[in-house]
Design a protein around this motif. Structure first.
Motif, short mmCIF file in Angstrom:
data_model
loop_
_atom_site.label_atom_id
_atom_site.label_comp_id
_atom_site.label_asym_id
_atom_site.label_seq_id
_atom_site.Cartn_x
_atom_site.Cartn_y
_atom_site.Cartn_z
N LYS B 300 1.22 5.11 4.76
CA LYS B 300 2.59 4.78 4.35
C LYS B 300 3.30 6.10 4.02
O LYS B 300 2.65 7.14 3.95
N GLY B 301 4.59 6.03 3.83
CA GLY B 301 5.33 7.24 3.50
C GLY B 301 4.94 7.76 2.13
O GLY B 301 4.59 6.98 1.24
N SER B 305 9.70 9.78 0.15
CA SER B 305 10.05 9.87 1.57
C SER B 305 11.05 8.80 1.97
O SER B 305 11.67 8.88 3.02
N GLY B 306 11.14 7.76 1.13
CA GLY B 306 11.98 6.62 1.50
C GLY B 306 11.25 5.66 2.42
O GLY B 306 11.78 4.65 2.84
N ARG B 307 10.00 5.97 2.74
CA ARG B 307 9.23 5.10 3.64
C ARG B 307 7.97 4.58 2.94
O ARG B 307 6.99 4.22 3.60
N GLU B 308 8.02 4.56 1.60
CA GLU B 308 6.83 4.18 0.83
C GLU B 308 6.36 2.76 1.14
O GLU B 308 5.18 2.44 1.00
N LYS B 309 7.29 1.88 1.54
CA LYS B 309 6.91 0.47 1.75
C LYS B 309 6.58 0.17 3.20
O LYS B 309 6.18 -0.94 3.54
N GLU B 310 6.77 1.16 4.05
CA GLU B 310 6.52 0.97 5.48
C GLU B 310 5.03 1.10 5.79
O GLU B 310 4.34 1.88 5.15
N THR B 311 4.56 0.34 6.79
CA THR B 311 3.21 0.59 7.28
C THR B 311 3.35 1.50 8.49
O THR B 311 4.07 1.18 9.43
N ILE B 312 2.67 2.62 8.44
CA ILE B 312 2.80 3.62 9.49
C ILE B 312 1.47 3.78 10.20
O ILE B 312 0.43 3.97 9.55
N TYR B 339 0.21 10.78 7.13
CA TYR B 339 1.66 10.66 7.31
C TYR B 339 2.22 11.88 8.04
O TYR B 339 3.00 11.76 8.99
N HIS B 342 1.42 11.73 11.59
CA HIS B 342 2.36 10.83 12.27
C HIS B 342 3.70 11.53 12.56
O HIS B 342 4.27 11.40 13.65
#
Lengths: 134, 621
Positions: B300-301, B305-312, B339, B342
């Motif tokens: 995750k972010g 990063s503003g992407r903490e809740k995203e699955t990456i 991360y 990615h």
């Protein structure tokens, strides 16, 4: 022999495709194998194993009787096959594969080579006739 | 020709002209394939005045005679070009399913020249070859555009792409394939970008002719079964290359904070164990590989990063990425390393050079050589946001990123202020994941690798540890041996990790080669081909770079002047006189001059008569 597919173990190496075509057709060509690996990436990141489950629908629709059951597998008599494609259309699992240089489709006839060679034990024989744990 | 697809495919983007020619048997007999074909084609066809980003530069994709064949790890393709990172010979190899697919389409080399007027991608569908419009993919991420192309073309294509970094001519932009395999090094992604090539999509349906199909089936089976029986098959595979992280730290060779030191106290948070526990989804193998080092992960972010809740999703991180984006940037969290992995993958940046460049910028910042005004924010080792920011700026050539995008050597030349000291590279290529100040064989490996400081030509760190790290005794012989053996795999088009990592016996390759090709080559013959290529790429550099020679073979001053400050290698460095002694012995044993140039006799022995003539004509023999 009955194949059990453990897709979670598959790593997508396609050794099964290679050995299938080389053993059964004498050709170094995965596009002539009766088993296929499909990746699903980047999401969710997994592999699918496509191979005949010997349901027999292909034999039911074959107009020339080229597909018959031998022991536990449905096998194609390549001399009798006209390449009409009815079996390909009716196959639910999309596991009757075709190749531009072949008249007859290519299907699994349970030779067991993929079970022997799969490095991941992702293809196993439920009947225990081939035991090849790595 | 048995074992070969049989054709060389040539695509000239300027004219749109496509043609094929048969592979000359003499080329195959002498250079085998893969890296051998690539080096020979580049050497013969590139004028020394050609700039890396000029349309005249070439990009070669070359699988080898064993690629796509039933044996372990038969899925490696070499990509090569005149390198925008070094100005010399550049190549990089990748796994996945591209080498095999090219062979099934009938090609042993694809040679791309010229430059397209607008973004395009190359479609190779057996004999059908087209350059198609790529407007909808241009500007997209490398992974994103691979997905889009598969959706548009069909799942049975194999696709290699570049990311925004390649489009922007970042000199360490990579070529990406199979959602996370990369030809990472020497900036070949940027050369494709300069030609406006976003991607190459390949589908092959043909049979590779084999001299003895039954023999290959039997020998291939024996080879796979031999792999299954190795202890490393079960012990090494679950962690892949990441499994070596702890060991490299224990022996004091882990790049840390821009190679300031060689031990990272956060290594246990970014090692193979952590990867497996915290982020692994599945093992992801290349074509024909029984011991998949590829680890596909979910992260995750980072915080902020503003992407903490995203699955990456990302393939990796593998060891080099852990070393350079982890330890070398001071990052101590496997999720953050994943991360950053990615970020590099989508942007199309090599993680090795990317980690080096970010670390270089951070050290320059901490030492006051570049300030906040120039960078646009604060930079700190250990701060994931700093690294992500630098990578993104670099890939887009924005702000400080425009300077960093040319690599640490060029960036230091531009920034000045003593920053040269913190530019960790050889020949313009940033150093990979083994800190060599207490590893003379590894040091010499970096110094003499044809493409610059890369580990894959000779991974000699284990030899250093096994045979004594304070002595130079025996190191040169080992490096030369490795520089022939390891690149031989790249000539054959197979992966070396079965041999390197689980101790698979080299004799198998000698045994299967005649069954595939019908040629009765001994191991010695195969090694001779590899030595021939080693001399050829050296000659390429001499021909293409004015003044190339010994002075290009020294490591950064940090390695020969600054003792390692802490950790297991505390106090160690290799002073200049020892480096000279290594180089003297190395050149002598290779039959090269004191300035590191092949001699006429040496080139003739290897059957490189024309090369001797070329260098003589240039007065560089």
């Amino acid at each position: 022999m009955k194949l059990r597919l453990v897709e979670d173990l598959c790593s997508g190496c396609r050794v099964c495709e290679m050995v299938c075509a080389l053993h059964n057709r004498g050709e170094q060509n995965p596009k002539k194998s009766a088993i296929r690996i499909r990746g699903e990436f980047p999401v969710p990141g997994k592999y699918h194993i496509l191979v005949c489950d010997q349901c027999g629908k292909c034999a039911e629709v074959c107009p020339t009787g080229a597909i018959t059951r031998k022991d536990k597998a449905y096998v194609i008599d390549r001399d009798e096959c006209t390449g009409c494609g009815l079996c390909v259309d009716v196959c639910d699992g999309k596991t009757m594969f075709t190749h531009t240089s072949e008249v007859a489709p290519i299907k699994c006839e349970l030779c067991g080579e993929c079970v022997r060679l799969c490095p991941r034990n992702a293809i196993v024989d439920l009947d225990g006739e081939i035991v090849a744990p790595k | 020709m048995n074992g070969y697809g049989g054709k060389i495919l040539r695509i000239d983007l300027s004219s749109g002209h496509v043609r094929t020619e048969p592979v000359p048997e003499e080329l195959a007999r002498k250079f085998l394939g893969g890296r051998g074909f690539a080096a020979k084609l580049l050497y013969d066809e590139l004028d020394p005045a050609t700039e890396p980003f000029s349309p005249a530069n070439m990009v070669v994709f070359a699988p080898g005679p064993l690629s796509g064949v039933f044996l372990p790890g038969s899925g490696k393709v070499t990509l090569a070009s005149k390198s925008p990172a070094t100005g010399g010979y550049g190549d990089s190899n990748m796994g996945g399913h591209m080498a095999s697919e090219l062979k099934y389409a009938g090609y042993d080399a694809v040679v791309i020249t010229g430059a397209a007027a607008k973004p395009g991608y190359i479609l190779i569908d057996d004999d059908r070859v087209e350059v198609r419009d790529a407007a909808k993919y241009w500007g997209r991420g490398a992974i994103e555009s691979e997905r889009m192309l598969l959706d548009d073309l069909g799942e049975d294509f194999r696709v290699a792409t570049i990311g925004p970094a390649g489009e922007k001519l970042v000199r360490f932009a990579c070529v990406s394939h199979d959602f996370g395999r990369q030809a990472g090094r020497t900036g070949i992604g940027a050369v494709l970008g300069s030609k406006k090539v976003k991607a190459i999509a390949v589908r092959g349906s043909k049979t590779i002719p084999l001299a003895d199909p039954k023999g290959v089936l039997a020998k291939g089976r024996e080879m796979f079964e031999a792999c299954f029986s190795k202890p490393g098959f079960k012990e090494w595979t679950p962690y892949g290359t990441a499994g070596v992280t702890d060991w490299v730290n224990e022996v004091g060779a882990f790049p840390t904070r821009n190679f300031q030191t060689s031990f990272f106290d956060g290594h246990k948070e970014i090692n193979g164990q952590r990867l497996k526990e915290k982020i692994l989804i599945t093992d992801k193998g290349c074509f024909g590989c029984p011991i998949p080092c590829g680890k596909y992960s979910r992260t995750k972010g980072f915080a902020g990063s503003g992407r903490e809740k995203e699955t990456i999703y990302v393939e990796g991180p593998e060891y080099e990425t852990i070393a350079l984006l982890g330890g070398n940037c001071g990052i101590r969290d496997i999720e953050d390393v994943a991360y950053l992995n990615h970020v590099c993958d989508e942007l199309g940046l090599d993680t090795i050079s990317g980690g080096n460049v970010a670390a270089f910028a951070i050290e320059c910042y901490e030492r006051g050589i570049i300030g906040r005004d120039k960078v646009g924010r604060e930079l700190r080792f250990g701060d994931t946001g700093s690294v992500a920011y630098l990578l993104e700026q670099t890939a887009r050539r924005e702000g400080i990123g425009d300077v960093l995008a040319d690599g640490v050597k060029a960036a230091a030349a531009k920034l000045g202020g003593g920053s040269e000291r913190f530019a960790i590279h050889v020949k313009g290529l940033e150093v990979s994941g083994y800190e060599p100040r207490w590893a003379p064989a590894m040091m010499l490996s970096y110094m003499t690798a044809d493409i610059g400081a890369h580990h894959n030509r000779s991974w000699a760190i284990t030899h250093d540890v096994a045979t004594g790290r304070d002595t130079l005794e025996g190191k040169v012989d080992k490096v030369i041996e490795l520089q022939h053996t390891r690149p031989l795999f790249d000539l054959l088009g197979v992966c070396r990790l079965q041999w390197v990592e689980i101790g698979f016996d080299l004799r198998y390759y000698e045994e299967i080669f005649p069954l595939v090709t019908g040629w009765k080559y001994t191991w010695k013959d195969l090694l001779m081909a590899s030595e021939r290529v080693w001399n050829l790429t050296r000659a390429f550099n001499i021909k293409h770079i004015e003044g190339f020679g010994r002075s290009y073979d020294y490591p950064p001053a940090r390695f020969s002047e600054e003792p390692v400050p802490d950790g297991p290698a505390k106090g160690k460095y290799i002073p200049r006189e020892k480096l000279d002694s290594l180089l003297d012995e190395y050149y002598a044993k290779r039959g090269w001059s004191k300035d590191g140039r092949p001699t006429e006799a040496g080139l003739m022995r290897l059957g490189l008569d024309g090369v001797a003539d070329d260098l003589a004509r240039l007065g560089r023999l």
